[in-house]
Each structure stands twice: as structure tokens, then as C-alpha cells.
Design a protein around this motif. Structure first.
Motif, short mmCIF file in Angstrom:
data_model
loop_
_atom_site.label_atom_id
_atom_site.label_comp_id
_atom_site.label_asym_id
_atom_site.label_seq_id
_atom_site.Cartn_x
_atom_site.Cartn_y
_atom_site.Cartn_z
N ALA A 1 0.74 -1.28 -0.08
CA ALA A 1 -0.01 0.21 0.10
C ALA A 1 0.86 1.44 -0.12
O ALA A 1 2.01 1.02 0.59
CB ALA A 1 -0.73 0.11 1.22
N ALA B 1 1.14 5.86 0.37
CA ALA B 1 0.66 6.87 1.04
C ALA B 1 1.77 8.32 0.67
O ALA B 1 2.89 7.95 0.86
CB ALA B 1 0.48 6.93 2.63
N LEU C 1 -1.09 2.22 8.08
CA LEU C 1 -1.66 2.76 6.83
C LEU C 1 -3.12 3.17 7.16
O LEU C 1 -3.71 2.15 7.67
CB LEU C 1 -1.20 2.22 5.75
N THR D 1 -6.90 5.98 6.14
CA THR D 1 -7.24 7.30 5.72
C THR D 1 -7.43 8.30 6.76
O THR D 1 -8.26 7.91 7.93
CB THR D 1 -8.47 6.87 4.70
N THR E 1 -7.92 10.77 2.92
CA THR E 1 -6.34 10.56 2.17
C THR E 1 -5.87 9.71 2.90
O THR E 1 -5.74 9.41 4.18
CB THR E 1 -5.88 12.14 2.50
N GLN E 2 -5.19 9.02 2.08
CA GLN E 2 -4.09 7.76 2.64
C GLN E 2 -3.06 8.39 3.24
O GLN E 2 -2.07 9.24 2.64
CB GLN E 2 -3.99 7.04 1.28
#
Ligand SMILES: CSC[C@H]1O[C@H](OP(=O)(O)O)[C@H](O)[C@@H]1O
Ligand SMILES: Nc1ncnc2[nH]cnc12
Length: 290
Positions: free
Chosen positions: A2, A4, A41, A43, A47-48
């Protein structure tokens, strides 16, 4: 893995972000070892972001024990371009009161035992560090603080953060010396982080949360952990609001940053002559220059 674009490093008192949604814990390994803890991780207002507890979630690492390189490299691996650091600091100025927030723009290095570069082992680079903090990101952070009108919190834009080795707090003579240098706040962690973030071409800004008057103030007791903790709890609530608002603003209008091209003129070594092992180790930082 993932990704960000925005990273958050939480210091003393800020071990998690309560408002994070869709949380995933990621155990990142780097060529510089493991970070202080798993990266979280999730949001924040859609927003990540990637969150890391600087001293570990149970506060088990001394400032001198922090794996600064692994922490910053892990953020880079996750694609972080903007890094917000939240840190407890002592105040060296009357006007910066406990619970106030300072957004420093300078550092003085009083550390003795920190590795603050990714380079070496066959590659030499000297980043410009005259402006150690990203002015544009710091501006957004300052605007976010101002917009929230937090009770009992004054905002101080700019100022010098003295980064000491610790873990013991300063002597009075040291504290007076730093005041005579015009410094604003003192802490033990942000300077190596800012250097490494610049080398990793990540824009970095510090949210310095005042917990005490160190040991110089005749009307206040010298700093103790008890005193710091009492203010940390309120600071941590405020810091989360500020970070959330900053993330919202950065994601809506990502600021430009000199940090994003910090290595452009910094590398002295002919890249063809860099040992293969070093090239592999630093691949993530160097790939755009090969
Ligand atoms: C708990 S007081 C000293 C400790 O707090 C600050 O940590 P951080 O920058 O991670 O918030 C200071 O730098 C010291 O490490
Ligand atoms: N007075 C102080 N000195 C160094 N680090 C700190 N963190 C919080 N208060 C501090």
C-alpha cells in the motif's frame, strides 16, 4: 505494498491517530533495518496516510536508539512525499508557553551519536541544508493551526529547534546558552529526521508542541517527565486536529518543495563508479538520477 503520499511521525505522547480509518498495519523492512514500529496505513479525511510512532507504540526507544534511517527509508518505500513530524519540546522563550505550537524553520545540532546520512560506502553526496524545513509545507501546517483557533494555544511561525542528544535534559548553563543563541525550543529527535528526509527528497515540517520551560525559567520548576506528560495529553489531542487539517490541505493542494529535488546537485560521485551493492541499497533514492 500500500502507498501513501503523506507520512506522519508521532513523538512523545502521540502514539496513534484516533481518526484513522481503514487501518492496515505494515511491517516494513529496509536496507537500514526495521523502523521503530510497524507503520500504520489508513485514511484521514479520505486521504491515505502512513503513521509511525517514533519511539515505538509503547515508547521503548531512547532518542539515541531511534532507527532514523530505517524510519525515513520506510516512509520513502511507501511513497511518502510529505512528512509531518509531531514532537514534544521544551521552550527557550518566555512567549512560547506550554501547550503552544511552534513551527520551526531552523535547527541547531547538539547531537553526538546519530547517523544522519544515507550516503557513504562508495557514494558521496552533500545536500543543501540551509533551509532544513520545507517552507511551503511549514506554511500549510501553520495555516492549519491558525484556522483551528484551539483554546489556550498560541501559534509561533518560525524559530530554531535545538536538537540535543539526551536522554538527560539540559543543564541550566546549557539552557541559558541556547537562549543566548536565540533558539526557540529544544528537543532530541527532529534534526536527524529532517536531514534524512531531505536526502530522501521528502518535504519535512515539524509541529513542535511545547510541554515545559526546560530549566532556565526562574518562575517555573525545571523540566521533569511528570511535567512533560501532564501537557502531552492535551497536546496530543490538539496535534491530531492540526495534523488532520494539514493532511486535508496538503492533499487538496500539494505544495511544491525544494526537497523534492534535493539530490539533483548534491551527488559528487560519478554514478557509474558507485559499487553495485551501494547502488542496490540506495536504489530507491537514486533511481531517478541513473
Ligand atoms: C518525554 S520528554 C523528552 C522526549 O520527548 C521528545 O520526543 P519527541 O521529539 O519524539 O516528541 C524529545 O525529543 C525527547 O525524546
Ligand atoms: N526540555 C526539554 N528538553 C529536551 N527535550 C524535551 N522534550 C520536551 N521537553 C524537553
Amino acid at each position: 505494498m500500500a502507498q501513501a503520499k503523506i507520512g506522519i511521525i508521532g513523538g512523545s505522547g502521540l502514539y496513534k491517530m484516533d481518526a484513522l480509518k481503514d487501518v492496515e498495519e505494515v511491517h516494513v523492512e529496509t536496507p537500514f533495518g526495521s523502523p521503530s514500529d510497524a507503520l500504520i496505513l489508513g485514511t484521514l479525511s479520505g486521504t491515505q496516510v502512513a503513521f509511525l510512532a517514533r519511539h515505538g507504540r509503547n515508547h521503548t526507544l531512547l532518542p539515541s536508539e531511534l532507527p532514523f534511517r530505517a524510519n525515513i527509508y520506510a516512509m520513502k518505500q511507501l511513497g511518502v512525499e510529505y512528512l509531518i513530524s509531531a514532537s514534544a519540546v521544551g521552550s527557550l522563550k518566555e512567549e512560547a508557553k506550554p501547550l503552544d505550537m511552534v513551527v520551526p524553520d531552523q535547527f541547531i545540532d547538539r547531537t553526538k551519536n546519530r547517523v544522519s546520512t544515507f550516503f557513504g560506502e562508495g557514494i558521496v553526496a552533500h545536500i543543501a541544508f540551509g533551509d532544513p524545513i520545507c517552507g511551503n509545507l511549514a506554511g500549510v501546517l501553520g495555516d492549519a493551526i491558525a484556522s483551528l483557533n484551539l483554546p489556550d494555544v498560541n501559534l509561533h511561525r518560525g524559530g530554531t529547534y535545538v536538537c540535543m542528544e539526551g536522554p538527560a535534559f539540559s543543564t541550566k548553563a546549557e539552557s541559558h546558552l541556547y537562549r543566548s543563541w536565540g533558539a526557540t525550543v529544544i528537543g532530541m529527535t527532529n534534526l536527524p529526521e529532517a536531514k534524512l528526509a531531505k536526502e530522501a527528497e521528502i518535504a519535512y515540517a515539524t509541529l513542535a508542541l511545547v510541554t515545559d520551560y526546560d530549566c532556565w525559567h526562574s518562575d517555573h520548576d525545571s523540566v521533569t517527565v511528570e511535567m512533560v506528560i501532564a501537557n502531552l495529553q492535551r497536546n496530543a489531542v490538539n496535534a491530531q486536529k492540526v495534523i488532520q487539517e494539514t493532511v486535508r490541505r496538503v492533499s487538496e493542494n500539494p505544495p511544491s518543495s525544494d526537497a523534492h529535488s534535493a539530490l539533483k546537485y548534491a551527488i559528487l560521485t560519478n554514478l557509474e563508479k558507485v559499487p553495485t551493492a551501494t547502488k542496490q541499497k540506495l536504489g530507491l533514492l537514486l533511481q531517478k538520477y541513473f
